[in-house]
Design an enzyme around this catalytic site. Structure first.
Site, mmCIF file in Angstrom:
data_model
loop_
_atom_site.group_PDB
_atom_site.id
_atom_site.type_symbol
_atom_site.label_atom_id
_atom_site.label_comp_id
_atom_site.label_asym_id
_atom_site.label_seq_id
_atom_site.Cartn_x
_atom_site.Cartn_y
_atom_site.Cartn_z
ATOM 1 N N ARG A 52 0.838 -1.201 0.000
ATOM 2 C CA ARG A 52 0.000 0.000 0.000
ATOM 3 C C ARG A 52 0.869 1.246 0.000
ATOM 4 N NH1 ARG A 52 -5.488 -0.548 1.643
ATOM 5 N NH2 ARG A 52 -5.909 -2.772 1.791
ATOM 6 N N HIS A 82 12.979 -2.427 -1.891
ATOM 7 C CA HIS A 82 12.398 -2.628 -3.217
ATOM 8 C C HIS A 82 13.324 -3.536 -4.035
ATOM 9 C CE1 HIS A 82 9.945 -1.730 -6.696
ATOM 10 N NE2 HIS A 82 11.058 -1.601 -7.388
HETATM 11 C C1 GRF Z 1 10.472 -8.032 -1.264
HETATM 12 O O1 GRF Z 1 10.907 -8.514 -2.495
HETATM 13 C C2 GRF Z 1 10.544 -6.533 -1.230
HETATM 14 O O2 GRF Z 1 11.571 -6.007 -1.990
HETATM 15 C C3 GRF Z 1 9.215 -6.135 -1.799
HETATM 16 O O3 GRF Z 1 8.305 -7.100 -1.331
HETATM 17 C C4 GRF Z 1 8.991 -8.316 -1.053
HETATM 18 C C5 GRF Z 1 8.677 -8.716 0.352
HETATM 19 O O4 GRF Z 1 9.135 -9.999 0.654
HETATM 20 N N1 GRF Z 1 8.898 -4.776 -1.424
HETATM 21 P P1 GRF Z 1 8.977 -10.554 2.145
HETATM 22 O O5 GRF Z 1 7.502 -10.440 2.518
HETATM 23 O O6 GRF Z 1 9.855 -9.766 3.038
HETATM 24 O O7 GRF Z 1 9.400 -12.002 2.065
#
Ligand code: GRF
Length: 191
Positions: free
Chosen positions: A93, A111
């Site tokens: 979000r 990210h």
């Molecule tokens: C990660 O790849 C992060 O970069 C992105 O969402 C994913 C989250 O993975 N924003 P997790 O839930 O921490 O396993």
């Protein structure tokens, strides 16, 4: 010491990596609480197992942002749990000015690309489609844009000829789990 409120919508592997770095003495911080806008998200399961307050945040009526009552509730709950810093870890979000202002300069995000390349959704697919030889992950401060804001840490991975989105994302994820605690250490030192 950072008192971190983590926000996630999915698996929570980055949250787990942060919690493990703290437990191992590699990061001087505390997990204050863990929020998810998805009731069944595995991140809440992980939080319950690790003994951190696991909070489902009903964000209705909004579908893509944290705003209004839910935002106010989140701010209140973070304060109740002694949180003074926010780590977005797979939170699907957009955070709005209410939260940004309440924790100005104290919200970070991870990210799965080398920002400013490939912001937004499906960063792994974007990298494959673009045919780049290298991508990675970025931990950055959050501002009012989408995946913008000052960069704290980046880690690179190669894109291999036979990569699928899944194999590439797995490689990026492994680096994220190093990058997030590292970025939080850098931030903690500067505060
Ligand atoms: C990660 O790849 C992060 O970069 C992105 O969402 C994913 C989250 O993975 N924003 P997790 O839930 O921490 O396993």
């Amino acid at each position: 010491m950072l008192n971190i409120a983590v926000f996630g919508s999915g698996s929570g592997s980055n949250y787990q990596a942060i919690a493990e770095a703290i437990a191992a003495g590699r990061l001087n911080a505390r997990i204050a609480c863990v929020f998810s806008d998805v009731k069944e998200a595995f991140i809440l399961e992980r939080a319950r197992k690790l003994g951190h307050p696991a909070i489902y945040l009903d964000c209705a009526p909004f579908k893509t942002k944290l705003d209004g009552e839910a935002e106010a509730r989140a701010i209140e709950l973070i304060k109740q749990h002694g949180g003074d810093f926010i780590a977005l870890a797979g939170f699907m979000r957009i955070v709005k000015p209410g939260l940004l202002n309440a924790f100005a300069g104290r919200i970070v995000n991870i990210h799965p690309s080398l920002l400013p390349a490939f912001p937004g959704l499906e960063a792994g697919k974007q990298a494959l489609d673009a045919g780049v030889k290298e991508t990675g992950c970025t931990v950055h401060f959050v501002d009012s844009g989408i995946d913008t804001g000052p960069i704290i840490v980046q880690r690179k991975v190669p894109v291999l000829p036979d990569d699928t989105v899944e194999t590439l994302m797995n490689r990026i994820h492994a680096q994220e789990h190093i990058a997030y605690p590292e970025a939080l250490r850098i931030v903690a030192k500067g505060m």
